[in-house]
Design a protein around this motif. Structure first.
Motif, PDB file in Angstrom:
ATOM      1  N   ASN A 193       0.855  -1.181   0.000  1.00 40.20           N
ATOM      2  CA  ASN A 193       0.000   0.000   0.000  1.00 40.20           C
ATOM      3  C   ASN A 193       0.898   1.240   0.000  1.00 40.20           C
ATOM      4  OD1 ASN A 193      -3.014  -0.989   0.767  1.00 40.20           O
ATOM      5  ND2 ASN A 193      -1.496  -2.265   1.776  1.00 40.20           N
ATOM      6  N   SER A 194       0.724   2.098  -1.005  1.00 38.20           N
ATOM      7  CA  SER A 194       1.588   3.280  -1.123  1.00 38.20           C
ATOM      8  C   SER A 194       1.025   4.433  -0.308  1.00 38.20           C
ATOM      9  CB  SER A 194       1.714   3.693  -2.585  1.00 38.20           C
ATOM     10  OG  SER A 194       0.474   4.136  -3.102  1.00 38.20           O
ATOM     11  N   PHE A 195       1.918   5.112   0.420  1.00 39.47           N
ATOM     12  CA  PHE A 195       1.588   6.309   1.185  1.00 39.47           C
ATOM     13  C   PHE A 195       2.407   7.466   0.623  1.00 39.47           C
ATOM     14  CE2 PHE A 195      -0.383   3.419   3.942  1.00 39.47           C
ATOM     15  CZ  PHE A 195      -1.057   4.091   4.943  1.00 39.47           C
ATOM     16  N   VAL A 196       1.731   8.542   0.233  1.00 36.51           N
ATOM     17  CA  VAL A 196       2.411   9.742  -0.242  1.00 36.51           C
ATOM     18  C   VAL A 196       1.889  10.930   0.545  1.00 36.51           C
ATOM     19  CG1 VAL A 196       2.814  11.293  -2.174  1.00 36.51           C
ATOM     20  CG2 VAL A 196       2.799   8.824  -2.551  1.00 36.51           C
ATOM     21  N   ILE A 197       2.781  11.695   1.125  1.00 34.40           N
ATOM     22  CA  ILE A 197       2.427  12.850   1.944  1.00 34.40           C
ATOM     23  C   ILE A 197       2.974  14.102   1.270  1.00 34.40           C
ATOM     24  CG2 ILE A 197       2.704  13.971   4.194  1.00 34.40           C
ATOM     25  CD1 ILE A 197       3.242  11.116   5.324  1.00 34.40           C
ATOM     26  N   LEU A 198       2.102  15.038   0.969  1.00 29.15           N
ATOM     27  CA  LEU A 198       2.535  16.359   0.503  1.00 29.15           C
ATOM     28  C   LEU A 198       2.591  17.260   1.728  1.00 29.15           C
ATOM     29  CD1 LEU A 198       3.167  18.568  -1.558  1.00 29.15           C
ATOM     30  CD2 LEU A 198       0.701  18.859  -1.888  1.00 29.15           C
ATOM     31  N   GLU A 199       3.782  17.463   2.258  1.00 28.59           N
ATOM     32  CA  GLU A 199       3.966  18.255   3.485  1.00 28.59           C
ATOM     33  C   GLU A 199       4.399  19.669   3.124  1.00 28.59           C
ATOM     34  OE1 GLU A 199       3.984  19.976   6.748  1.00 28.59           O
ATOM     35  OE2 GLU A 199       3.457  17.842   6.937  1.00 28.59           O
ATOM     36  N   GLN A 200       3.702  20.641   3.705  1.00 27.51           N
ATOM     37  CA  GLN A 200       3.953  22.036   3.394  1.00 27.51           C
ATOM     38  C   GLN A 200       4.884  22.733   4.366  1.00 27.51           C
ATOM     39  OE1 GLN A 200      -0.721  22.278   2.567  1.00 27.51           O
ATOM     40  NE2 GLN A 200       0.236  24.281   2.582  1.00 27.51           N
ATOM     41  N   GLN A 201       4.945  22.283   5.617  1.00 27.76           N
ATOM     42  CA  GLN A 201       5.590  23.091   6.643  1.00 27.76           C
ATOM     43  C   GLN A 201       6.640  22.374   7.484  1.00 27.76           C
ATOM     44  OE1 GLN A 201       1.789  26.085   7.542  1.00 27.76           O
ATOM     45  NE2 GLN A 201       2.502  24.695   9.108  1.00 27.76           N
ATOM     46  N   LYS A 202       6.272  21.201   8.037  1.00 23.85           N
ATOM     47  CA  LYS A 202       7.099  20.604   9.079  1.00 23.85           C
ATOM     48  C   LYS A 202       7.015  19.089   8.994  1.00 23.85           C
ATOM     49  CE  LYS A 202       7.680  20.802  14.153  1.00 23.85           C
ATOM     50  NZ  LYS A 202       7.526  19.366  14.480  1.00 23.85           N
ATOM     51  N   VAL A 203       8.159  18.449   9.043  1.00 18.62           N
ATOM     52  CA  VAL A 203       8.204  16.999   8.915  1.00 18.62           C
ATOM     53  C   VAL A 203       8.561  16.363  10.254  1.00 18.62           C
ATOM     54  CG1 VAL A 203      10.633  17.044   8.223  1.00 18.62           C
ATOM     55  CG2 VAL A 203       9.204  15.106   7.566  1.00 18.62           C
ATOM     56  N   SER A 204       7.988  15.192  10.492  1.00 20.31           N
ATOM     57  CA  SER A 204       8.369  14.419  11.666  1.00 20.31           C
ATOM     58  C   SER A 204       9.838  14.051  11.552  1.00 20.31           C
ATOM     59  CB  SER A 204       7.512  13.156  11.759  1.00 20.31           C
ATOM     60  OG  SER A 204       7.929  12.342  12.828  1.00 20.31           O
ATOM     61  N   GLN A 205      10.606  14.358  12.562  1.00 21.74           N
ATOM     62  CA  GLN A 205      12.057  14.236  12.442  1.00 21.74           C
ATOM     63  C   GLN A 205      12.545  12.796  12.356  1.00 21.74           C
ATOM     64  OE1 GLN A 205      12.939  17.421  15.614  1.00 21.74           O
ATOM     65  NE2 GLN A 205      14.584  17.675  14.147  1.00 21.74           N
ATOM     66  N   ASP A 206      11.727  11.834  12.799  1.00 28.95           N
ATOM     67  CA  ASP A 206      12.134  10.433  12.652  1.00 28.95           C
ATOM     68  C   ASP A 206      11.687   9.853  11.311  1.00 28.95           C
ATOM     69  OD1 ASP A 206       9.408  10.191  13.044  1.00 28.95           O
ATOM     70  OD2 ASP A 206       9.558   9.191  14.979  1.00 28.95           O
ATOM     71  N   LEU A 207      11.005  10.689  10.485  1.00 27.28           N
ATOM     72  CA  LEU A 207      10.522  10.261   9.174  1.00 27.28           C
ATOM     73  C   LEU A 207       9.697   8.979   9.251  1.00 27.28           C
ATOM     74  CD1 LEU A 207      13.544  11.066   6.823  1.00 27.28           C
ATOM     75  CD2 LEU A 207      11.500  12.420   7.244  1.00 27.28           C
ATOM     76  N   LEU A 208       8.842   8.920  10.279  1.00 27.47           N
ATOM     77  CA  LEU A 208       7.962   7.768  10.467  1.00 27.47           C
ATOM     78  C   LEU A 208       6.504   8.173  10.327  1.00 27.47           C
ATOM     79  CD1 LEU A 208       9.528   5.859  13.510  1.00 27.47           C
ATOM     80  CD2 LEU A 208       9.679   5.262  11.077  1.00 27.47           C
ATOM     81  N   VAL A 209       5.720   7.276   9.740  1.00 27.57           N
ATOM     82  CA  VAL A 209       4.264   7.366   9.756  1.00 27.57           C
ATOM     83  C   VAL A 209       3.788   6.399  10.827  1.00 27.57           C
ATOM     84  CG1 VAL A 209       2.145   6.883   8.471  1.00 27.57           C
ATOM     85  CG2 VAL A 209       4.043   8.049   7.349  1.00 27.57           C
ATOM     86  N   ASN A 210       3.191   6.932  11.882  1.00 32.56           N
ATOM     87  CA  ASN A 210       2.738   6.125  13.002  1.00 32.56           C
ATOM     88  C   ASN A 210       1.221   5.961  12.965  1.00 32.56           C
ATOM     89  OD1 ASN A 210       5.382   5.935  14.246  1.00 32.56           O
ATOM     90  ND2 ASN A 210       5.123   8.074  14.834  1.00 32.56           N
ATOM     91  N   PHE A 211       0.771   4.769  13.295  1.00 31.99           N
ATOM     92  CA  PHE A 211      -0.658   4.470  13.262  1.00 31.99           C
ATOM     93  C   PHE A 211      -1.198   4.278  14.675  1.00 31.99           C
ATOM     94  CE2 PHE A 211       1.191   2.939   9.290  1.00 31.99           C
ATOM     95  CZ  PHE A 211       0.364   3.548   8.357  1.00 31.99           C
ATOM     96  N   THR A 212      -2.489   4.433  14.806  1.00 32.40           N
ATOM     97  CA  THR A 212      -3.181   4.193  16.072  1.00 32.40           C
ATOM     98  C   THR A 212      -4.535   3.571  15.766  1.00 32.40           C
ATOM     99  OG1 THR A 212      -4.031   5.221  18.100  1.00 32.40           O
ATOM    100  CG2 THR A 212      -4.132   6.539  16.093  1.00 32.40           C
ATOM    101  N   ASP A 213      -5.122   2.914  16.749  1.00 35.90           N
ATOM    102  CA  ASP A 213      -6.422   2.279  16.516  1.00 35.90           C
ATOM    103  C   ASP A 213      -7.582   3.099  17.066  1.00 35.90           C
ATOM    104  OD1 ASP A 213      -5.946   1.913  19.185  1.00 35.90           O
ATOM    105  OD2 ASP A 213      -6.108  -0.271  19.186  1.00 35.90           O
ATOM    106  N   GLU A 214      -7.301   4.353  17.468  1.00 42.29           N
ATOM    107  CA  GLU A 214      -8.367   5.221  17.968  1.00 42.29           C
ATOM    108  C   GLU A 214      -8.143   6.638  17.443  1.00 42.29           C
ATOM    109  OE1 GLU A 214     -10.976   4.455  19.600  1.00 42.29           O
ATOM    110  OE2 GLU A 214     -10.519   2.374  20.183  1.00 42.29           O
ATOM    111  N   PRO A 215      -9.208   7.382  17.163  1.00 36.07           N
ATOM    112  CA  PRO A 215      -9.053   8.783  16.739  1.00 36.07           C
ATOM    113  C   PRO A 215      -8.679   9.670  17.910  1.00 36.07           C
ATOM    114  CG  PRO A 215     -11.379   8.251  16.964  1.00 36.07           C
ATOM    115  CD  PRO A 215     -10.626   6.969  17.188  1.00 36.07           C
ATOM    116  N   ASP A 216      -8.066  10.788  17.601  1.00 28.64           N
ATOM    117  CA  ASP A 216      -7.677  11.771  18.618  1.00 28.64           C
ATOM    118  C   ASP A 216      -8.196  13.147  18.178  1.00 28.64           C
ATOM    119  OD1 ASP A 216      -6.543  13.464  20.449  1.00 28.64           O
ATOM    120  OD2 ASP A 216      -4.460  12.878  20.054  1.00 28.64           O
ATOM    121  N   PHE A 217      -9.164  13.657  18.923  1.00 25.25           N
ATOM    122  CA  PHE A 217      -9.721  14.978  18.643  1.00 25.25           C
ATOM    123  C   PHE A 217      -9.390  15.961  19.769  1.00 25.25           C
ATOM    124  CE2 PHE A 217     -12.498  12.004  16.396  1.00 25.25           C
ATOM    125  CZ  PHE A 217     -12.404  12.505  15.107  1.00 25.25           C
ATOM    126  N   ASN A 218      -8.290  15.688  20.471  1.00 27.03           N
ATOM    127  CA  ASN A 218      -7.898  16.504  21.604  1.00 27.03           C
ATOM    128  C   ASN A 218      -7.380  17.844  21.120  1.00 27.03           C
ATOM    129  OD1 ASN A 218      -7.002  17.555  23.982  1.00 27.03           O
ATOM    130  ND2 ASN A 218      -5.625  15.861  24.493  1.00 27.03           N
TER     131      ASN A 218
END
Length: 281
Positions: free
Chosen positions: A254-279
């Motif tokens: 599965n291909s993931f492509v991110i068009l980032e405009q401002q700031k990148v995660s410094q570990d260059l990781l895409v992290n997943f979670t099994d719950e939404p966060d609306f905090n």
């Protein structure tokens, strides 16, 4: 329109993190050739998105700056629609925003000689205006210290980045190899950048709804398997996660492509979670 995918509470998961690689920024000559529409030399006319027959994405306006007699001088963009990232000689200088009613910023005489204004269409409103045109509808001026006290910028070069044709994105990623080294604070100083990686799902039974935890990233757009999944902006929120429905995932790569405009995660990781966060905090 098809119904919006809803999370399935019986089938969700937290996939392992995936690493992403970077292309060069979208202002490079290769990116302009592959991703963008042909540049237009418009003289003193600031063309809108609609003038370019473009209804999404970004438009880049470029012009030479005059010689400054004072330091700093005020840059003003009238009738900005909707958000502008300002670069001078290819280096990030600041942002202006219709939403926040910010249409000016100081620029130093030492910043450089050429300005790049990347205007983002953030979506149309259905009040106050009969038709919500996008781009720069007014003029761009810099402050002077003698009458008439402002000088209008002219001789514009205008380039559209619609990001509607995913084939162009794939071609650019395939042709552009770059060893990305983010700044210590993660900010992208030289322009928006594409990041790409792969999520491998070995078994069909492992396909499930998930969420991308966008904390650590700045502002941009996510494409999965060629599908534009929408925008993210965790710095503003309140949504900190992006829902990824199982219906767009598949067994295998599965291909993931991110068009980032401002700031990148410094570990260059895409992290997943099994719950939404609306905090909002």
């Amino acid at each position: 329109m098809p119904p919006v995918a809803q999370p399935d509470p019986s089938k969700k998961t937290k996939y392992p993190s995936i690493s992403v690689k970077a292309t060069n920024n979208i202002f490079t000559s290769v990116a302009r050739t592959t991703l963008a529409s042909p540049a237009i030399q418009s003289g003193g006319k600031l063309l809108t998105f609609e003038d370019l027959d473009q209804f999404s994405g970004f438009v880049l306006y470029e012009a030479n700056l005059p010689k400054f007699s004072r330091d700093p001088s005020n840059l003003v963009i009238t009738k900005l629609r909707d958000r502008a990232q300002i670069y001078i000689d290819g280096k990030y200088a600041g942002a202006l925003s219709r939403e926040n009613n910010i249409d000016s910023m100081p620029i130093s005489a030492g910043f450089g000689k050429r300005i790049q204004i990347l205007v983002e269409n953030q979506g149309r409103i259905n009040f106050q205006e009969n038709f919500d045109l996008k781009g720069i509808l007014g003029e761009v001026t810099v402050q002077t210290f003698k009458e008439p006290y402002t000088e209008e910028l002219t001789d514009w070069t205008i380039t559209g980045y619609a990001f509607e044709d995913y084939g162009k994105i794939e071609s650019f990623i395939a042709s552009d190899v770059f060893e990305f080294k983010p700044l210590k604070n993660g900010y992208l100083r030289e322009g928006p950048t594409l990041f790409y990686g792969e999520l491998i799902i070995n078994q069909e039974s492992d396909i499930a709804d998930t969420w991308w935890d966008t904390k650590g990233w700045g502002k941009g757009v996510l494409f999965i398997n060629g599908i534009n999944l929408g925008r993210y902006w965790p710095l503003v929120g309140p949504q900190k996660t992006m829902f990824i429905p199982k219906s767009i995932l598949k067994q295998g790569i599965n291909s993931f492509v991110i068009l980032e405009q401002q700031k990148v995660s410094q570990d260059l990781l895409v992290n997943f979670t099994d719950e939404p966060d609306f905090n909002e905090d």
